[in-house]
Design a protein around this motif. Sequence first.
Motif, PDB file in Angstrom:
ATOM      1  N   UNK A   1      73.424-111.594  -7.724  1.00 49.71           N
ATOM      2  CA  UNK A   1      72.193-112.393  -7.724  1.00 49.71           C
ATOM      3  C   UNK A   1      71.866-112.846  -9.145  1.00 49.71           C
ATOM      4  N   UNK A   2      72.076-111.953 -10.135  1.00 52.87           N
ATOM      5  CA  UNK A   2      71.848-112.340 -11.524  1.00 52.87           C
ATOM      6  C   UNK A   2      72.757-113.504 -11.915  1.00 52.87           C
ATOM      7  N   UNK A   3      73.992-113.500 -11.386  1.00 55.35           N
ATOM      8  CA  UNK A   3      74.896-114.608 -11.650  1.00 55.35           C
ATOM      9  C   UNK A   3      74.376-115.917 -11.068  1.00 55.35           C
ATOM     10  N   UNK A   4      73.743-115.837  -9.903  1.00 55.29           N
ATOM     11  CA  UNK A   4      73.142-117.032  -9.321  1.00 55.29           C
ATOM     12  C   UNK A   4      71.986-117.530 -10.178  1.00 55.29           C
ATOM     13  N   UNK A   5      71.214-116.586 -10.745  1.00 59.29           N
ATOM     14  CA  UNK A   5      70.161-116.991 -11.685  1.00 59.29           C
ATOM     15  C   UNK A   5      70.765-117.807 -12.819  1.00 59.29           C
ATOM     16  N   UNK A   6      71.814-117.235 -13.436  1.00 61.53           N
ATOM     17  CA  UNK A   6      72.411-117.900 -14.598  1.00 61.53           C
ATOM     18  C   UNK A   6      72.952-119.275 -14.227  1.00 61.53           C
ATOM     19  N   UNK A   7      73.545-119.379 -13.050  1.00 61.17           N
ATOM     20  CA  UNK A   7      74.082-120.663 -12.605  1.00 61.17           C
ATOM     21  C   UNK A   7      72.948-121.668 -12.413  1.00 61.17           C
ATOM     22  N   UNK A   8      71.834-121.228 -11.816  1.00 56.56           N
ATOM     23  CA  UNK A   8      70.689-122.117 -11.617  1.00 56.56           C
ATOM     24  C   UNK A   8      70.110-122.552 -12.947  1.00 56.56           C
TER      25      UNK A   8
ATOM     26  N   UNK B   1      75.893-126.618   3.425  1.00 64.37           N
ATOM     27  CA  UNK B   1      76.286-125.230   3.167  1.00 64.37           C
ATOM     28  C   UNK B   1      75.107-124.290   2.879  1.00 64.37           C
ATOM     29  N   UNK B   2      73.904-124.827   2.807  1.00 56.42           N
ATOM     30  CA  UNK B   2      72.767-123.984   2.485  1.00 56.42           C
ATOM     31  C   UNK B   2      72.496-122.960   3.578  1.00 56.42           C
TER      32      UNK B   2
ATOM     33  N   UNK C   1      76.537-121.736  -1.003  1.00 59.08           N
ATOM     34  CA  UNK C   1      76.107-123.079  -1.452  1.00 59.08           C
ATOM     35  C   UNK C   1      76.275-123.284  -2.945  1.00 59.08           C
ATOM     36  N   UNK C   2      76.036-122.235  -3.737  1.00 58.31           N
ATOM     37  CA  UNK C   2      76.172-122.389  -5.188  1.00 58.31           C
ATOM     38  C   UNK C   2      77.637-122.495  -5.589  1.00 58.31           C
ATOM     39  N   UNK C   3      78.516-121.785  -4.878  1.00 61.74           N
ATOM     40  CA  UNK C   3      79.943-121.934  -5.154  1.00 61.74           C
ATOM     41  C   UNK C   3      80.425-123.328  -4.777  1.00 61.74           C
ATOM     42  N   UNK C   4      79.938-123.840  -3.643  1.00 58.28           N
ATOM     43  CA  UNK C   4      80.325-125.192  -3.227  1.00 58.28           C
ATOM     44  C   UNK C   4      79.870-126.217  -4.257  1.00 58.28           C
TER      45      UNK C   4
END
Length: 773
Positions: free
Chosen positions: A435-442, A540-541, A558-561
């Motif tokens: 989840x922290x990785x998703x934060x960083x990506x966002x 993909x969401x 969705x974030x990987x896509x």
Amino acid sequence: MFGNTHVDGIAPPFRELVKPDLSPAGRFGARGWWRFLPAAGVGVFAVGVLCFYGVSVRDVAVFAAYLVLAVLLPGVLLVRALYRRRRTLVEELALGLCLGYALEVFAYIGARAVGVPLLVLAGPAAVYTAFAGVPTLRRHWKGGPRLRAPLWWSCFLTLVAGYLVLWSAVSFFRGNALVWPALANSYLDVPFHLALIGELRHHMPPTVPMVAGEPLSYHWFVYAHFAASSWITGIDPIILLLRLGMLPMMIALAVVIGMIGRCLSNSWAGGLLAVIGTIFMAMPNLYQGIDVGVFTLKPVQSWLSPTQTFGALLFAPIVLFFIDFRRLRHDRGAWVLLGIFLVAVMGAKATYLPLLAAGLAAVVVVELARRRKLCLITLAVLGATMVCIAYAQLVLFGQARLGMSVDPLSLTRINWGGLTGRDSAAASTGSLLGIAGLYLWSWTLEWAGVLGLLTRPRLFLRPPVVLMLGIGVAGLGAMLMLGHPHRSQLHFFWACYPYLAVLTAYGLVVAYRRARPSLRTVTLVTVAAMVTVFLVRWLWGMAVPLGPGQGETLLHRPYAALGVVIAMAIVAFFLVIRRRPVVAGTLATVMVTAMGLPAAWSTRIVSPVFAGPRDSNASTPSTVAASAIPEGALAAGRWLREHSRPEELIATNEHCRWGSTEPCDSRQFWVSALTERRVLVEGWAFTPSNYARWRPGLIAELQPFWDDALLKTNDAVFRSPSPTSIQELTGRYGVRWLFVHEGLIGAGPGIGAYAELRFRSGDYAVYHLAPSG
């Protein structure tokens, strides 16, 4: 100052966005009156909105006169005398308002301490006297040469002001009424803010009004401002808090952020992008369903947190002054202003000070590595900041942590539970890091424009850039590493992202200047990026929280896509534009940045049409059932406010939030809020003593009161009144009034046998206790 600034070859429609207009503006004559029409229109619109939502025309007029004469104009005069940077009239007014707020708070602290609150007006009177009587200061009444802003810039700021008024009406005014009982269903922190305003109206130094004797280890300067404005105008604090007080702060913040962006990039376009990135803050949420915390961030301006908005406003000039390195070196007036704002931020929102210290420390390290010597200016500002931090922590806050602790990824754990619909305690370390990785990506999507500085890498060494990067990294790190029972670590994050927005704007302007693509190309790339994010969210969401049997790896889909799409687009850019890698990199930066803020707004507007009834990103405060709201609270509280002295202590049998008594939610503050009096024991959720006992895994507002003997003594008067229990309250604690919710006491001997009934309204009765002999 920062490299190539020429604009030859840029498409004409974009040229005035990039080229700074540094010509002095003459004074506005009769022919220039029309330039004020847009601002006047917004003013009329604001008055109409405020009146529609319950504010009288008289209150609006009185507040406007107070704001101009007691806050704005004195601040403007002092800014003209102390800070000589060239600026537009609107920027001068915004800085003057910032300074006026700070000086008003200082003046009110002294006035309230000597028991004459209206003595706060001595501050503006002294400024007017000095600027009228001292010959060298009289010229500042007329002002000096100013920058002439492009017409589109004035229109843009006017639209931003109008948006803030409309946004306030839709997101706050509509759900926070001024009249009872609808007022009781306001956001749950509203009575807390009102109680602190009441405390600052009558006491200095302030304490926690809900639990007598508890120190107020909190950022209370904004409540001092509200208290001062209430004394001066005679307007009820409810109207100031819920309607009038915050709008000028938000508009001034937008102007100062725009000034920072313009000064850093030497471009009006930089100012425009900085304001957009700050005021319209939103993260690219690719999920469909609940509010998922960090993925649906709100803007820095906030009606729900007056301390956040006030602190953001007073902190912005500090960053602006730091951009003026040479001015700080030679201008004593700028140093005076810097000191004033540092002290003001210390009590307005001390959260900003550690972030500022981190940014300044980064500047020191970079300068030492680059030049092999220390910059005395940076060291001086850092030293002043550390002094303010020490004073705030040791004196102002009494070393209280207020629940803040080192708890890495605690916020990630909470959001993991919300996304998966499972117990957050079951989250593994790998899940939290995911989840922290998703934060960083966002965050990368949101602020990818910073990468535009790579077209001129030496710009990363500029002290203002290092300062803002340091603030940003410190804010993001604090959010991830700290824990708090009410997620207050998010304030570090909210504090930093205006400056990441400024850097994003700067990076985009620098990259555009270097690559010089056509405006049409930039527009097409931006629109394509926004459409791409919408399609990814649609195709993909995931609907969250996850359903039974769904693996948490689906959260990353969705974030990987989107990452795959971005990688393919970047490769395509460099293959198609092989001979101009700077242009390809600039377009890639624009594309990724457009997948942040613009795409976040577009997907939230359009996606619910396709996503079905589960799609909802609106965060609404928890409400109290109408049947749980007792009758007569406002009338009884106001009667007691008018018929008691500020030093008289109240006891009440209300400790739990209405509708949340089993278990008891101790976020009950309406008694102290409506009476503006100190209460022996009311709600204790936000007190230092309650936070000191909190540990991760507990719910702070559900913890029992720490002094069982005091609580039993307080409640005995209401449950089984007797001469002994009355004597205990009056003699030992000095209680003079009882504020009784009669629906909470059962049958038995009445309080009226031992105390004098003075007022009754609905479910409430007010009794007076004679002093013990």
